[in-house]
Design a protein around this motif. Structure first.
Motif, PDB file in Angstrom:
ATOM      1  N   GLY A  47     -45.492  10.877  52.466  1.00  0.00           N
ATOM      2  CA  GLY A  47     -44.520  11.910  52.136  1.00  0.00           C
ATOM      3  C   GLY A  47     -45.192  13.198  51.692  1.00  0.00           C
ATOM      4  N   LYS A  48     -46.215  13.110  50.824  1.00  0.00           N
ATOM      5  CA  LYS A  48     -46.916  14.307  50.360  1.00  0.00           C
ATOM      6  C   LYS A  48     -47.698  14.960  51.504  1.00  0.00           C
ATOM      7  CE  LYS A  48     -47.464  13.007  45.500  1.00  0.00           C
ATOM      8  NZ  LYS A  48     -48.425  12.735  44.411  1.00  0.00           N
ATOM      9  N   LEU A  49     -48.318  14.132  52.338  1.00  0.00           N
ATOM     10  CA  LEU A  49     -49.073  14.674  53.466  1.00  0.00           C
ATOM     11  C   LEU A  49     -48.136  15.435  54.405  1.00  0.00           C
ATOM     12  CD1 LEU A  49     -51.830  12.919  55.473  1.00  0.00           C
ATOM     13  CD2 LEU A  49     -49.899  13.875  56.706  1.00  0.00           C
ATOM     14  N   ALA A  50     -46.962  14.845  54.698  1.00  0.00           N
ATOM     15  CA  ALA A  50     -46.025  15.477  55.616  1.00  0.00           C
ATOM     16  C   ALA A  50     -45.497  16.787  55.061  1.00  0.00           C
ATOM     17  CB  ALA A  50     -44.871  14.519  55.923  1.00  0.00           C
ATOM     18  N   SER A  51     -45.101  16.785  53.792  1.00  0.00           N
ATOM     19  CA  SER A  51     -44.551  18.006  53.203  1.00  0.00           C
ATOM     20  C   SER A  51     -45.602  19.115  53.153  1.00  0.00           C
ATOM     21  CB  SER A  51     -44.012  17.720  51.798  1.00  0.00           C
ATOM     22  OG  SER A  51     -45.048  17.282  50.931  1.00  0.00           O
ATOM     23  N   THR A  52     -46.860  18.752  52.946  1.00  0.00           N
ATOM     24  CA  THR A  52     -47.928  19.760  52.901  1.00  0.00           C
ATOM     25  C   THR A  52     -48.123  20.420  54.263  1.00  0.00           C
ATOM     26  OG1 THR A  52     -49.065  18.570  51.126  1.00  0.00           O
ATOM     27  CG2 THR A  52     -50.374  20.134  52.426  1.00  0.00           C
ATOM     28  N   LEU A  53     -48.158  19.607  55.324  1.00  0.00           N
ATOM     29  CA  LEU A  53     -48.351  20.157  56.660  1.00  0.00           C
ATOM     30  C   LEU A  53     -47.148  20.994  57.112  1.00  0.00           C
ATOM     31  CD1 LEU A  53     -50.018  17.137  58.514  1.00  0.00           C
ATOM     32  CD2 LEU A  53     -51.127  19.177  57.614  1.00  0.00           C
ATOM     33  N   ILE A  54     -45.954  20.553  56.749  1.00  0.00           N
ATOM     34  CA  ILE A  54     -44.762  21.309  57.133  1.00  0.00           C
ATOM     35  C   ILE A  54     -44.705  22.629  56.372  1.00  0.00           C
ATOM     36  CG2 ILE A  54     -42.235  21.315  57.082  1.00  0.00           C
ATOM     37  CD1 ILE A  54     -42.355  18.265  57.535  1.00  0.00           C
ATOM     38  N   SER A  55     -44.992  22.595  55.073  1.00  0.00           N
ATOM     39  CA  SER A  55     -44.942  23.813  54.249  1.00  0.00           C
ATOM     40  C   SER A  55     -45.982  24.830  54.704  1.00  0.00           C
ATOM     41  CB  SER A  55     -45.169  23.468  52.771  1.00  0.00           C
ATOM     42  OG  SER A  55     -44.154  22.590  52.306  1.00  0.00           O
ATOM     43  N   ALA A  56     -47.106  24.347  55.211  1.00  0.00           N
ATOM     44  CA  ALA A  56     -48.161  25.260  55.671  1.00  0.00           C
ATOM     45  C   ALA A  56     -47.930  25.722  57.104  1.00  0.00           C
ATOM     46  CB  ALA A  56     -49.520  24.569  55.560  1.00  0.00           C
ATOM     47  N   ASN A  57     -46.774  25.372  57.671  1.00  0.00           N
ATOM     48  CA  ASN A  57     -46.418  25.790  59.027  1.00  0.00           C
ATOM     49  C   ASN A  57     -47.389  25.238  60.075  1.00  0.00           C
ATOM     50  OD1 ASN A  57     -44.594  27.101  60.738  1.00  0.00           O
ATOM     51  ND2 ASN A  57     -45.889  28.925  60.885  1.00  0.00           N
ATOM     52  N   ILE A  58     -47.946  24.072  59.788  1.00  0.00           N
ATOM     53  CA  ILE A  58     -48.850  23.431  60.743  1.00  0.00           C
ATOM     54  C   ILE A  58     -48.055  22.701  61.817  1.00  0.00           C
ATOM     55  CG2 ILE A  58     -50.697  21.737  61.028  1.00  0.00           C
ATOM     56  CD1 ILE A  58     -51.527  24.257  59.517  1.00  0.00           C
ATOM     57  N   ILE A  95     -57.435  21.676  58.734  1.00  0.00           N
ATOM     58  CA  ILE A  95     -56.526  20.618  58.276  1.00  0.00           C
ATOM     59  C   ILE A  95     -57.185  19.826  57.141  1.00  0.00           C
ATOM     60  CG2 ILE A  95     -55.228  18.582  58.975  1.00  0.00           C
ATOM     61  CD1 ILE A  95     -54.266  21.262  60.155  1.00  0.00           C
ATOM     62  N   ALA A  96     -58.488  19.553  57.286  1.00  0.00           N
ATOM     63  CA  ALA A  96     -59.191  18.812  56.238  1.00  0.00           C
ATOM     64  C   ALA A  96     -59.188  19.587  54.930  1.00  0.00           C
ATOM     65  CB  ALA A  96     -60.616  18.507  56.683  1.00  0.00           C
ATOM     66  N   ALA A  97     -59.413  20.907  55.004  1.00  0.00           N
ATOM     67  CA  ALA A  97     -59.412  21.735  53.798  1.00  0.00           C
ATOM     68  C   ALA A  97     -58.016  21.794  53.169  1.00  0.00           C
ATOM     69  CB  ALA A  97     -59.889  23.144  54.150  1.00  0.00           C
ATOM     70  N   LEU A  98     -56.969  21.839  53.998  1.00  0.00           N
ATOM     71  CA  LEU A  98     -55.596  21.890  53.490  1.00  0.00           C
ATOM     72  C   LEU A  98     -55.222  20.613  52.750  1.00  0.00           C
ATOM     73  CD1 LEU A  98     -52.845  23.416  53.463  1.00  0.00           C
ATOM     74  CD2 LEU A  98     -52.322  22.242  55.608  1.00  0.00           C
ATOM     75  N   LEU A  99     -55.705  19.473  53.239  1.00  0.00           N
ATOM     76  CA  LEU A  99     -55.346  18.197  52.640  1.00  0.00           C
ATOM     77  C   LEU A  99     -56.286  17.773  51.517  1.00  0.00           C
ATOM     78  CD1 LEU A  99     -54.479  16.160  55.878  1.00  0.00           C
ATOM     79  CD2 LEU A  99     -52.899  17.309  54.322  1.00  0.00           C
ATOM     80  N   LYS A 100     -57.354  18.511  51.321  1.00  0.00           N
ATOM     81  CA  LYS A 100     -58.360  18.122  50.327  1.00  0.00           C
ATOM     82  C   LYS A 100     -57.794  17.938  48.929  1.00  0.00           C
ATOM     83  CE  LYS A 100     -62.925  19.419  48.598  1.00  0.00           C
ATOM     84  NZ  LYS A 100     -64.034  20.396  48.709  1.00  0.00           N
ATOM     85  N   PRO A 101     -56.880  18.820  48.444  1.00  0.00           N
ATOM     86  CA  PRO A 101     -56.341  18.607  47.095  1.00  0.00           C
ATOM     87  C   PRO A 101     -55.541  17.318  46.949  1.00  0.00           C
ATOM     88  CG  PRO A 101     -55.954  20.857  47.829  1.00  0.00           C
ATOM     89  CD  PRO A 101     -56.411  20.094  49.017  1.00  0.00           C
ATOM     90  N   LEU A 102     -55.008  16.798  48.057  1.00  0.00           N
ATOM     91  CA  LEU A 102     -54.176  15.600  47.992  1.00  0.00           C
ATOM     92  C   LEU A 102     -54.943  14.336  48.315  1.00  0.00           C
ATOM     93  CD1 LEU A 102     -50.996  16.859  49.889  1.00  0.00           C
ATOM     94  CD2 LEU A 102     -51.352  16.765  47.419  1.00  0.00           C
TER      95      LEU A 102
END
Length: 373
Positions: A303-314, A358-365
């Motif tokens: 859920g957190k991964l999906a919301s992060t990618l959607i919010s970042a317009n990926i 993508i790796a940098a975007l997901l790094k905090p999570l």
């Protein structure tokens, strides 16, 4: 009396040659013969035994029905021979012919069903028209299995209209409870015989999945169906995308591209109208596409991964491959802990990003092996 009997038989034979065999006509014939035999026996009892016509009728009926009260009986030789010939032997012959007519009717009925000459009284059914010219049995079997696997369509009867199965449907199709009518989908008589106006779903397949000219025949069938009053949803296979608007104007509810390798497309489009546009968009190289990111992630929820990618317009993540595994996890629960080395994301055309981004975007999570090092 004999002349009248021969005239009656001659008339029955002439009518039999002129009209097709039916069990009702055969039973009519047997009933007339039984009445004639009874009348002859009554006349014989009056002539040879001196009985009144009513007494002769009573004796004939009690003898033919095997009741046998015994208050009257044939005493003379002539009367007894008449009873033997007219009642005993005649009755046995009629009983034999009645049984033969019944079994012949059952056999004829089964044969008509097998050859597609039987008119099934179906309502709320799935009607498949115009099977493909190549590998029709294999494709139809796969398509019907998809209908049977669908909760929405599983209970609906399935009927095929085609002249290709005059010797009966292939076993793999017939075993699924499918019936067929031997006719052509562009004939009004065949559509009426298949109860097209009562069908819940009508699927018009493209005879050739790459020839745009087949759209013309499909369009004709749609027009015939609506002219006959068909109220069910009509799905057509459209070879040329330019014809889609024409199909809609003539009454088709859904139009999909022929995908012989994916009959699931038809079932999904019928179960969730509009889904066909999504699936076709994913199958083509234009528009949205599924992009694979080779990024190793673990420790975060889906859920957190999906919301992060959607919010970042990926894009919209749809699946991941488990780290060290070969299986795909498609549309997992939002609470699923992701331990993956591949992410699959639905992205807009031209919006794919480098794996490093993508790796940098997901790094905090997520904690990746590279980040730990």
């Amino acid at each position: 009396m004999i002349f009248q009997f021969e005239s009656l038989l001659h008339m029955l034979r002439r009518r039999h040659r002129q009209a097709p065999w039916t069990p009702f006509r055969s039973l009519q014939k047997l009933l007339l013969i039984a009445l004639l035999l009874a009348a002859l026996h009554i006349a014989a009892m009056v002539t040879f035994e001196g009985l009144t016509p009513f007494q002769g009728l009573w004796l004939t009926l009690t003898t033919m029905t095997t009741v046998g009260y015994g208050d009257y009986s044939a005493e003379s030789v002539s009367g007894r021979i008449s009873t033997i010939l007219l009642v005993f032997l005649g009755g046995i012959w009629i009983a034999f012919q009645s049984a033969a007519t019944y079994f012949e009717h059952r056999s004829e009925r089964r044969e008509r069903m097998r050859e597609g000459r039987w008119r099934w009284k179906l309502t709320g059914h799935i009607l498949l028209l115009n099977p493909p010219t190549r590998h029709a049995p294999t494709y139809l079997a796969r398509l019907i299995r998809e209908f049977r696997a669908s909760r929405r369509f599983r209970p609906l009867p399935v009927q095929i209209v085609s002249s290709d199965f005059s010797d009966g449907l292939p076993d793999e199709i017939a075993e699924m409870g499918v019936v067929h009518y031997a006719g052509e989908a562009w004939e009004d008589s065949s559509l009426r015989a298949a109860n097209a106006t009562e069908a819940d779903v009508i699927v018009i397949l493209a005879a050739d999945d790459v020839d745009p000219s087949t759209d013309g025949r499909t369009l004709d069938i749609v027009d015939r169906l609506r002219s006959l009053g068909a109220k069910g949803r009509i799905l057509v296979e459209c070879v040329d995308d330019a014809n889609r608007s024409r199909f809609k104007r003539f009454g088709a509810d859904l139009a999909v591209r022929p995908m012989r390798g994916y009959p699931e497309m038809i079932v999904r489009a019928l179960a969730a109208p509009g889904a066909e546009a999504i699936l076709e968009d994913m199958f083509t190289s234009r528009g949205d596409e599924v992009w694979r990111y080779d990024v190793a992630v673990f420790g975060c929820t889906w859920g957190k991964l999906a919301s992060t990618l959607i919010s970042a317009n990926i894009g919209v993540p749809i699946a991941f491959r488990g780290a060290g595994e070969s299986r795909m996890r498609i549309n997992p629960d939002s609470a699923t802990i992701v331990d993956a080395d591949k992410l699959f994301v639905l992205v807009r055309e031209g919006n794919a990003r480098p794996d490093a981004e993508i790796a940098a975007l997901l790094k905090p999570l997520c904690v990746s092996p590279g980040a730990q090092e």
